[in-house]
Design a protein around this motif. Structure first.
Motif, PDB file in Angstrom:
ATOM      1  N   PRO A  23     -22.774  29.622  19.277  1.00  0.00           N
ATOM      2  CA  PRO A  23     -21.549  28.619  19.806  1.00  0.00           C
ATOM      3  C   PRO A  23     -21.796  27.264  19.987  1.00  0.00           C
ATOM      4  O   PRO A  23     -20.953  26.493  20.469  1.00  0.00           O
ATOM      5  N   GLU A  24     -23.024  26.822  19.607  1.00  0.00           N
ATOM      6  CA  GLU A  24     -23.333  25.544  19.631  1.00  0.00           C
ATOM      7  C   GLU A  24     -23.273  24.947  17.881  1.00  0.00           C
ATOM      8  O   GLU A  24     -23.294  25.614  17.107  1.00  0.00           O
ATOM      9  N   ALA A  25     -22.630  23.627  17.940  1.00  0.00           N
ATOM     10  CA  ALA A  25     -22.760  23.119  16.579  1.00  0.00           C
ATOM     11  C   ALA A  25     -24.143  22.868  16.275  1.00  0.00           C
ATOM     12  O   ALA A  25     -24.873  22.362  16.654  1.00  0.00           O
ATOM     13  N   ILE A  26     -24.437  23.261  14.795  1.00  0.00           N
ATOM     14  CA  ILE A  26     -25.550  23.022  14.473  1.00  0.00           C
ATOM     15  C   ILE A  26     -25.636  22.303  12.951  1.00  0.00           C
ATOM     16  O   ILE A  26     -24.664  22.669  11.930  1.00  0.00           O
ATOM     17  N   PHE A  27     -26.493  21.248  12.721  1.00  0.00           N
ATOM     18  CA  PHE A  27     -26.544  20.423  11.327  1.00  0.00           C
ATOM     19  C   PHE A  27     -28.139  20.424  11.351  1.00  0.00           C
ATOM     20  O   PHE A  27     -28.690  20.327  11.903  1.00  0.00           O
ATOM     21  N   VAL A  28     -28.169  20.640   9.921  1.00  0.00           N
ATOM     22  CA  VAL A  28     -29.328  20.353   9.312  1.00  0.00           C
ATOM     23  C   VAL A  28     -29.297  19.219   8.574  1.00  0.00           C
ATOM     24  O   VAL A  28     -28.302  19.062   7.608  1.00  0.00           O
ATOM     25  N   MET A  29     -30.338  18.508   8.687  1.00  0.00           N
ATOM     26  CA  MET A  29     -30.082  17.133   7.776  1.00  0.00           C
ATOM     27  C   MET A  29     -31.546  16.863   7.083  1.00  0.00           C
ATOM     28  O   MET A  29     -32.624  17.285   7.501  1.00  0.00           O
ATOM     29  N   ARG A  30     -31.457  16.187   5.885  1.00  0.00           N
ATOM     30  CA  ARG A  30     -32.707  15.714   5.351  1.00  0.00           C
ATOM     31  C   ARG A  30     -32.355  14.151   5.349  1.00  0.00           C
ATOM     32  O   ARG A  30     -31.252  13.665   4.503  1.00  0.00           O
ATOM     33  N   GLY A  31     -33.168  13.140   5.809  1.00  0.00           N
ATOM     34  CA  GLY A  31     -32.815  11.816   5.833  1.00  0.00           C
ATOM     35  C   GLY A  31     -31.713  11.652   6.909  1.00  0.00           C
ATOM     36  O   GLY A  31     -31.780  12.252   7.816  1.00  0.00           O
ATOM     37  N   ASP A  32     -30.590  11.086   6.475  1.00  0.00           N
ATOM     38  CA  ASP A  32     -29.438  10.906   7.258  1.00  0.00           C
ATOM     39  C   ASP A  32     -28.237  11.818   6.596  1.00  0.00           C
ATOM     40  O   ASP A  32     -27.268  11.666   6.968  1.00  0.00           O
ATOM     41  N   ARG A  33     -28.540  12.794   5.541  1.00  0.00           N
ATOM     42  CA  ARG A  33     -27.384  13.200   4.871  1.00  0.00           C
ATOM     43  C   ARG A  33     -27.542  14.956   5.375  1.00  0.00           C
ATOM     44  O   ARG A  33     -28.837  15.462   5.724  1.00  0.00           O
ATOM     45  N   ILE A  34     -26.414  15.182   5.683  1.00  0.00           N
ATOM     46  CA  ILE A  34     -26.126  16.865   6.161  1.00  0.00           C
ATOM     47  C   ILE A  34     -26.340  17.687   5.053  1.00  0.00           C
ATOM     48  O   ILE A  34     -25.696  17.649   4.062  1.00  0.00           O
ATOM     49  N   VAL A  54     -20.967  18.666   4.168  1.00  0.00           N
ATOM     50  CA  VAL A  54     -22.118  18.786   3.475  1.00  0.00           C
ATOM     51  C   VAL A  54     -22.406  17.650   2.548  1.00  0.00           C
ATOM     52  O   VAL A  54     -21.384  17.228   1.863  1.00  0.00           O
ATOM     53  N   GLY A  55     -23.552  16.941   2.778  1.00  0.00           N
ATOM     54  CA  GLY A  55     -23.886  16.018   1.638  1.00  0.00           C
ATOM     55  C   GLY A  55     -23.453  14.630   2.025  1.00  0.00           C
ATOM     56  O   GLY A  55     -23.646  13.539   1.641  1.00  0.00           O
ATOM     57  N   ARG A  56     -22.673  14.533   3.117  1.00  0.00           N
ATOM     58  CA  ARG A  56     -22.339  13.064   3.854  1.00  0.00           C
ATOM     59  C   ARG A  56     -23.477  12.894   4.756  1.00  0.00           C
ATOM     60  O   ARG A  56     -24.073  13.480   5.341  1.00  0.00           O
ATOM     61  N   THR A  57     -23.362  11.405   4.886  1.00  0.00           N
ATOM     62  CA  THR A  57     -24.353  10.974   5.858  1.00  0.00           C
ATOM     63  C   THR A  57     -23.694  11.144   7.279  1.00  0.00           C
ATOM     64  O   THR A  57     -22.639  11.079   7.631  1.00  0.00           O
ATOM     65  N   PHE A  58     -24.785  11.417   8.076  1.00  0.00           N
ATOM     66  CA  PHE A  58     -24.651  11.745   9.523  1.00  0.00           C
ATOM     67  C   PHE A  58     -23.737  10.632  10.099  1.00  0.00           C
ATOM     68  O   PHE A  58     -23.022  10.880  11.155  1.00  0.00           O
ATOM     69  N   PHE A  59     -24.138   9.138   9.679  1.00  0.00           N
ATOM     70  CA  PHE A  59     -23.653   8.113  10.149  1.00  0.00           C
ATOM     71  C   PHE A  59     -21.984   8.208  10.089  1.00  0.00           C
ATOM     72  O   PHE A  59     -21.384   7.134  10.622  1.00  0.00           O
ATOM     73  N   ASP A  60     -21.489   8.835   9.174  1.00  0.00           N
ATOM     74  CA  ASP A  60     -19.895   8.982   9.095  1.00  0.00           C
ATOM     75  C   ASP A  60     -19.364   9.421  10.256  1.00  0.00           C
ATOM     76  O   ASP A  60     -18.096   9.161  10.495  1.00  0.00           O
ATOM     77  N   PHE A  61     -19.906  10.214  11.058  1.00  0.00           N
ATOM     78  CA  PHE A  61     -19.469  10.626  12.180  1.00  0.00           C
ATOM     79  C   PHE A  61     -19.880  10.024  13.530  1.00  0.00           C
ATOM     80  O   PHE A  61     -19.443  10.582  14.365  1.00  0.00           O
ATOM     81  N   ILE A  62     -20.545   9.099  13.350  1.00  0.00           N
ATOM     82  CA  ILE A  62     -20.793   8.128  14.458  1.00  0.00           C
ATOM     83  C   ILE A  62     -20.275   6.967  14.458  1.00  0.00           C
ATOM     84  O   ILE A  62     -20.307   5.929  13.643  1.00  0.00           O
ATOM     85  N   PRO A  63     -19.833   6.298  15.792  1.00  0.00           N
ATOM     86  CA  PRO A  63     -19.023   5.126  15.715  1.00  0.00           C
ATOM     87  C   PRO A  63     -20.100   4.014  15.480  1.00  0.00           C
ATOM     88  O   PRO A  63     -21.386   3.899  15.697  1.00  0.00           O
ATOM     89  N   SER A  64     -19.516   3.021  14.758  1.00  0.00           N
ATOM     90  CA  SER A  64     -20.307   2.018  14.201  1.00  0.00           C
ATOM     91  C   SER A  64     -21.269   1.255  15.080  1.00  0.00           C
ATOM     92  O   SER A  64     -22.240   1.144  15.040  1.00  0.00           O
ATOM     93  N   ASP A  65     -20.749   1.191  16.368  1.00  0.00           N
ATOM     94  CA  ASP A  65     -21.496   0.538  17.654  1.00  0.00           C
ATOM     95  C   ASP A  65     -22.796   1.399  17.995  1.00  0.00           C
ATOM     96  O   ASP A  65     -23.489   0.752  18.209  1.00  0.00           O
ATOM     97  N   PHE A  94     -12.529  14.110  12.004  1.00  0.00           N
ATOM     98  CA  PHE A  94     -11.722  13.682  10.820  1.00  0.00           C
ATOM     99  C   PHE A  94     -10.468  13.182  11.026  1.00  0.00           C
ATOM    100  O   PHE A  94      -9.969  12.359  10.379  1.00  0.00           O
ATOM    101  N   ASP A  95      -9.787  13.388  12.280  1.00  0.00           N
ATOM    102  CA  ASP A  95      -8.434  12.846  12.632  1.00  0.00           C
ATOM    103  C   ASP A  95      -8.562  11.512  13.231  1.00  0.00           C
ATOM    104  O   ASP A  95      -7.618  11.037  13.762  1.00  0.00           O
ATOM    105  N   GLY A  96      -9.936  10.929  13.538  1.00  0.00           N
ATOM    106  CA  GLY A  96     -10.039   9.579  14.079  1.00  0.00           C
ATOM    107  C   GLY A  96     -10.283   9.778  15.284  1.00  0.00           C
ATOM    108  O   GLY A  96     -10.561   8.587  16.113  1.00  0.00           O
ATOM    109  N   SER A  97     -10.109  10.617  16.270  1.00  0.00           N
ATOM    110  CA  SER A  97     -10.293  10.887  17.474  1.00  0.00           C
ATOM    111  C   SER A  97     -12.088  10.909  17.751  1.00  0.00           C
ATOM    112  O   SER A  97     -12.690  11.333  17.064  1.00  0.00           O
ATOM    113  N   THR A  98     -12.313  10.431  19.110  1.00  0.00           N
ATOM    114  CA  THR A  98     -13.671  10.530  19.381  1.00  0.00           C
ATOM    115  C   THR A  98     -13.874  11.643  20.462  1.00  0.00           C
ATOM    116  O   THR A  98     -13.130  11.805  21.517  1.00  0.00           O
TER     117      THR A  98
END
Length: 196
Positions: A23-34, A54-65, A94-98
């Motif tokens: 029921p929890e979102a689980i991400f596995v990363m190496r470096g900052d790549r999912i 998969v393959g994207r950087t985790f920072f794609d989903f984090i606000p730049s601030d 993905f839809d831009g919402s936070t």
């Protein structure tokens, strides 16, 4: 050997299913790549396919601030103890919402090296309800203060009103009566405003 291979496949499949139904979102990363995101991770980010994350950087989903803060967190995870304390973080879907999530992270080593496990839960609705509760509590406190003020102001107003009416009955002079009537009218107006 075949039995060992079958047992290994069965074990891998069991753990894969456990991760997928979590029921929890689980991400596995190496470096900052999912490397992996389970079904709940895809729903959390609004993805329709695992290949979108998969393959994207985790920072794609984090606000730049928040990138600098997240870099520090990832450094703490990879260089420090195996697990970091729970933290709250905003994610961009993905839809831009936070959304706001509550997450924890831990590192582990496998045959390919260091990896990071992030487990996250959407707390946006909980935060919204908490903020609404705080606003409601503030309004209730304001109501209590306003009620107390109305009572404190109302008591002297009643005295002024009573005295003005008493003097109106006793005086025969029209200009004085007119002045006292103005006092009565304005005190009644103040009382109506306070009651509102």
């Amino acid at each position: 050997r075949k039995q060992a291979e079958a047992a290994m496949r069965q074990s891998e499949e069991r753990y894969r299913r456990l991760v997928q139904v979590s029921p929890e979102a689980i991400f596995v990363m190496r470096g900052d790549r999912i490397l992996l995101g389970n079904g709940q991770a895809m729903r959390l980010l609004g993805a329709t396919e695992e290949s979108q994350i998969v393959g994207r950087t985790f920072f794609d989903f984090i606000p730049s601030d928040d990138h600098a803060v997240m870099h520090r967190r990832l450094s703490r995870v990879t260089e420090g103890p195996e697990q970091v304390p729970q933290f709250e973080q905003f994610f961009v879907r993905f839809d831009g919402s936070t959304i706001e999530v509550e997450a924890t992270a831990a590192h582990y080593h496998d045959q390919e090296g260091l990896a990071v496990l992030v487990v996250a839960r959407d707390i946006t609705e909980r935060k919204r309800l908490q903020a609404q509760l705080r606003r409601t509590e503030r309004v209730a406190e304001l109501g209590t203060v306003a009620s107390g003020m109305a009572h404190e102001i109302g008591t002297p107003m009643n005295v002024i009103l009573g005295r003005a009416e008493y003097l109106m009955e006793r005086t025969k002079e029209e200009p004085v009566k007119k002045g006292l009537q103005t006092i009565v009218t304005q005190v009644e107006r103040i009382t109506r405003v306070m009651n509102q």
